[in-house]
Design a protein around this motif. Sequence first.
Motif, PDB file in Angstrom:
ATOM      1  N   GLN A  82       0.838  -1.197   0.000  1.00 36.55           N
ATOM      2  CA  GLN A  82       0.000   0.000   0.000  1.00 36.55           C
ATOM      3  C   GLN A  82       0.875   1.249   0.000  1.00 36.55           C
ATOM      4  OE1 GLN A  82      -3.598   0.030   2.485  1.00 36.55           O
ATOM      5  NE2 GLN A  82      -3.039  -2.051   3.087  1.00 36.55           N
ATOM      6  N   CYS A  83       0.416   2.262  -0.734  1.00 37.83           N
ATOM      7  CA  CYS A  83       1.143   3.538  -0.746  1.00 37.83           C
ATOM      8  C   CYS A  83       0.155   4.705  -0.695  1.00 37.83           C
ATOM      9  CB  CYS A  83       2.094   3.638  -1.923  1.00 37.83           C
ATOM     10  SG  CYS A  83       1.350   3.613  -3.561  1.00 37.83           S
ATOM     11  N   GLY A  84      -0.941   4.515   0.037  1.00 39.74           N
ATOM     12  CA  GLY A  84      -1.914   5.594   0.229  1.00 39.74           C
ATOM     13  C   GLY A  84      -2.680   5.917  -1.033  1.00 39.74           C
ATOM     14  N   ALA A  85      -2.753   7.189  -1.349  1.00 38.61           N
ATOM     15  CA  ALA A  85      -3.467   7.642  -2.546  1.00 38.61           C
ATOM     16  C   ALA A  85      -2.510   8.396  -3.457  1.00 38.61           C
ATOM     17  CB  ALA A  85      -4.650   8.517  -2.155  1.00 38.61           C
ATOM     18  N   ASN A  86      -1.278   7.926  -3.544  1.00 37.77           N
ATOM     19  CA  ASN A  86      -0.265   8.573  -4.365  1.00 37.77           C
ATOM     20  C   ASN A  86      -0.380   8.079  -5.808  1.00 37.77           C
ATOM     21  OD1 ASN A  86       1.987   9.562  -5.624  1.00 37.77           O
ATOM     22  ND2 ASN A  86       3.444   8.824  -4.106  1.00 37.77           N
ATOM     23  N   PHE A  87      -0.996   8.890  -6.664  1.00 35.53           N
ATOM     24  CA  PHE A  87      -1.197   8.532  -8.072  1.00 35.53           C
ATOM     25  C   PHE A  87      -0.011   8.910  -8.950  1.00 35.53           C
ATOM     26  CE2 PHE A  87      -5.718   9.869  -6.887  1.00 35.53           C
ATOM     27  CZ  PHE A  87      -6.050   8.607  -6.443  1.00 35.53           C
ATOM     28  N   ASP A  88       0.954   9.622  -8.372  1.00 34.97           N
ATOM     29  CA  ASP A  88       2.081  10.101  -9.162  1.00 34.97           C
ATOM     30  C   ASP A  88       2.921   8.945  -9.686  1.00 34.97           C
ATOM     31  OD1 ASP A  88       1.303  12.685  -8.516  1.00 34.97           O
ATOM     32  OD2 ASP A  88       2.711  12.840  -6.839  1.00 34.97           O
ATOM     33  N   LEU A  89       3.530   9.171 -10.826  1.00 35.77           N
ATOM     34  CA  LEU A  89       4.483   8.228 -11.367  1.00 35.77           C
ATOM     35  C   LEU A  89       5.723   8.253 -10.483  1.00 35.77           C
ATOM     36  CD1 LEU A  89       5.163   6.320 -13.739  1.00 35.77           C
ATOM     37  CD2 LEU A  89       6.145   8.314 -14.903  1.00 35.77           C
ATOM     38  N   GLU A  90       6.141   7.091 -10.006  1.00 30.00           N
ATOM     39  CA  GLU A  90       7.340   6.981  -9.184  1.00 30.00           C
ATOM     40  C   GLU A  90       8.361   6.128  -9.918  1.00 30.00           C
ATOM     41  OE1 GLU A  90       7.127   6.314  -4.808  1.00 30.00           O
ATOM     42  OE2 GLU A  90       4.976   6.083  -5.199  1.00 30.00           O
ATOM     43  N   PHE A  91       9.527   6.694 -10.130  1.00 33.20           N
ATOM     44  CA  PHE A  91      10.580   5.960 -10.822  1.00 33.20           C
ATOM     45  C   PHE A  91      10.850   4.633 -10.110  1.00 33.20           C
ATOM     46  CE2 PHE A  91      15.041   4.828 -11.514  1.00 33.20           C
ATOM     47  CZ  PHE A  91      15.031   4.718 -12.902  1.00 33.20           C
ATOM     48  N   GLY A  92      10.871   3.553 -10.881  1.00 28.17           N
ATOM     49  CA  GLY A  92      11.189   2.240 -10.336  1.00 28.17           C
ATOM     50  C   GLY A  92      10.017   1.462  -9.781  1.00 28.17           C
ATOM     51  N   TYR A  93       8.795   2.041  -9.850  1.00 31.66           N
ATOM     52  CA  TYR A  93       7.619   1.360  -9.311  1.00 31.66           C
ATOM     53  C   TYR A  93       6.510   1.285 -10.351  1.00 31.66           C
ATOM     54  CZ  TYR A  93       9.510   1.679  -4.604  1.00 31.66           C
ATOM     55  OH  TYR A  93      10.291   1.540  -3.492  1.00 31.66           O
ATOM     56  N   GLU A  94       5.709   0.231 -10.245  1.00 29.00           N
ATOM     57  CA  GLU A  94       4.452   0.156 -10.980  1.00 29.00           C
ATOM     58  C   GLU A  94       3.331   0.176  -9.960  1.00 29.00           C
ATOM     59  OE1 GLU A  94       4.577  -3.332 -13.419  1.00 29.00           O
ATOM     60  OE2 GLU A  94       5.453  -4.538 -11.840  1.00 29.00           O
ATOM     61  N   LYS A  95       2.170   0.747 -10.369  1.00 29.62           N
ATOM     62  CA  LYS A  95       1.081   0.957  -9.417  1.00 29.62           C
ATOM     63  C   LYS A  95      -0.244   0.451  -9.963  1.00 29.62           C
ATOM     64  CE  LYS A  95       3.031   5.052  -7.218  1.00 29.62           C
ATOM     65  NZ  LYS A  95       2.803   6.466  -6.864  1.00 29.62           N
ATOM     66  N   VAL A  96      -1.115   0.095  -9.007  1.00 26.94           N
ATOM     67  CA  VAL A  96      -2.512  -0.226  -9.304  1.00 26.94           C
ATOM     68  C   VAL A  96      -3.380   0.536  -8.301  1.00 26.94           C
ATOM     69  CG1 VAL A  96      -2.035  -2.506 -10.311  1.00 26.94           C
ATOM     70  CG2 VAL A  96      -2.500  -2.314  -7.855  1.00 26.94           C
ATOM     71  N   ALA A  97      -4.587   0.863  -8.726  1.00 25.32           N
ATOM     72  CA  ALA A  97      -5.533   1.581  -7.867  1.00 25.32           C
ATOM     73  C   ALA A  97      -6.760   0.704  -7.653  1.00 25.32           C
ATOM     74  CB  ALA A  97      -5.943   2.903  -8.515  1.00 25.32           C
ATOM     75  N   LEU A  98      -7.248   0.657  -6.419  1.00 27.77           N
ATOM     76  CA  LEU A  98      -8.440  -0.115  -6.056  1.00 27.77           C
ATOM     77  C   LEU A  98      -9.592   0.844  -5.805  1.00 27.77           C
ATOM     78  CD1 LEU A  98      -9.808  -2.818  -5.231  1.00 27.77           C
ATOM     79  CD2 LEU A  98      -8.994  -2.367  -2.898  1.00 27.77           C
ATOM     80  N   TYR A  99     -10.726   0.583  -6.450  1.00 27.36           N
ATOM     81  CA  TYR A  99     -11.936   1.392  -6.316  1.00 27.36           C
ATOM     82  C   TYR A  99     -12.937   0.663  -5.428  1.00 27.36           C
ATOM     83  CZ  TYR A  99     -10.245   3.932 -10.438  1.00 27.36           C
ATOM     84  OH  TYR A  99      -9.497   4.679 -11.321  1.00 27.36           O
ATOM     85  N   LEU A 100     -13.631   1.426  -4.597  1.00 20.50           N
ATOM     86  CA  LEU A 100     -14.664   0.877  -3.724  1.00 20.50           C
ATOM     87  C   LEU A 100     -15.959   1.653  -3.913  1.00 20.50           C
ATOM     88  CD1 LEU A 100     -12.655   0.585  -0.368  1.00 20.50           C
ATOM     89  CD2 LEU A 100     -12.965  -1.183  -2.107  1.00 20.50           C
ATOM     90  N   ASP A 101     -17.082   0.956  -3.759  1.00 24.70           N
ATOM     91  CA  ASP A 101     -18.380   1.637  -3.792  1.00 24.70           C
ATOM     92  C   ASP A 101     -18.652   2.240  -2.407  1.00 24.70           C
ATOM     93  OD1 ASP A 101     -19.415  -0.386  -2.122  1.00 24.70           O
ATOM     94  OD2 ASP A 101     -20.564  -1.333  -3.717  1.00 24.70           O
ATOM     95  N   PRO A 102     -19.778   2.937  -2.220  1.00 21.85           N
ATOM     96  CA  PRO A 102     -20.038   3.582  -0.928  1.00 21.85           C
ATOM     97  C   PRO A 102     -20.109   2.624   0.269  1.00 21.85           C
ATOM     98  CG  PRO A 102     -21.404   4.571  -2.611  1.00 21.85           C
ATOM     99  CD  PRO A 102     -20.734   3.373  -3.241  1.00 21.85           C
ATOM    100  N   SER A 103     -20.332   1.329   0.024  1.00 22.25           N
ATOM    101  CA  SER A 103     -20.349   0.364   1.132  1.00 22.25           C
ATOM    102  C   SER A 103     -18.990  -0.321   1.321  1.00 22.25           C
ATOM    103  CB  SER A 103     -21.450  -0.675   0.918  1.00 22.25           C
ATOM    104  OG  SER A 103     -21.163  -1.453  -0.222  1.00 22.25           O
ATOM    105  N   ASP A 104     -17.935   0.259   0.730  1.00 25.90           N
ATOM    106  CA  ASP A 104     -16.559  -0.263   0.818  1.00 25.90           C
ATOM    107  C   ASP A 104     -16.372  -1.614   0.134  1.00 25.90           C
ATOM    108  OD1 ASP A 104     -15.391   1.920   1.959  1.00 25.90           O
ATOM    109  OD2 ASP A 104     -15.454   1.156   4.006  1.00 25.90           O
TER     110      ASP A 104
END
Length: 155
Positions: A82-104
């Motif tokens: 986990q890396c919080g809500a950091n959407f920025d491109l970070e050298f040396g890393y690949e990222k994925v984002a998880l979406y949740l509905d209002p009931s988590d």
Amino acid sequence: TPSEMNLIQRLLECLFPNLDSQQFEPVSEETNDYNCIAWAAEDTDNWWWPLPVEDNYWPPGIPRIVEKHAFIAAFKVMGYEQCGANFDLEFGYEKVALYLDPSDTPTHMARQLPSGVWTSKLGPLWDIEHYSPSGMEGKTYGTVALVLRRPMKKT
């Protein structure tokens, strides 16, 4: 064709209103072979979802429940943290984002490309590229709850 692409873009803007303020591009044909979770995991051979057990792929040993911690665990076995809500491109890393509905409840995942652009698979529809994870937020997928990252694979 250009007219088909225009129609697809208009449909996507209706489904995902935040896309109309972003540059985005459908980049694949429709397919039922894989979904957004598989696409985030870079697996185009399987439909990833914890349930039903007999029809979908889910990493061995991970609880087959549609809850945030199970999705985090599924990607943790692939080296993500986990890396919080950091959407920025970070050298040396690949990222994925998880979406949740209002009931988590998990609804969607997107993956960041090496260019910093994000990509999503829309259920059985198209893969699209979009400027930021917020483009997919709304009634359909909810909001981005967190971002996971892992060191880029050595090539």
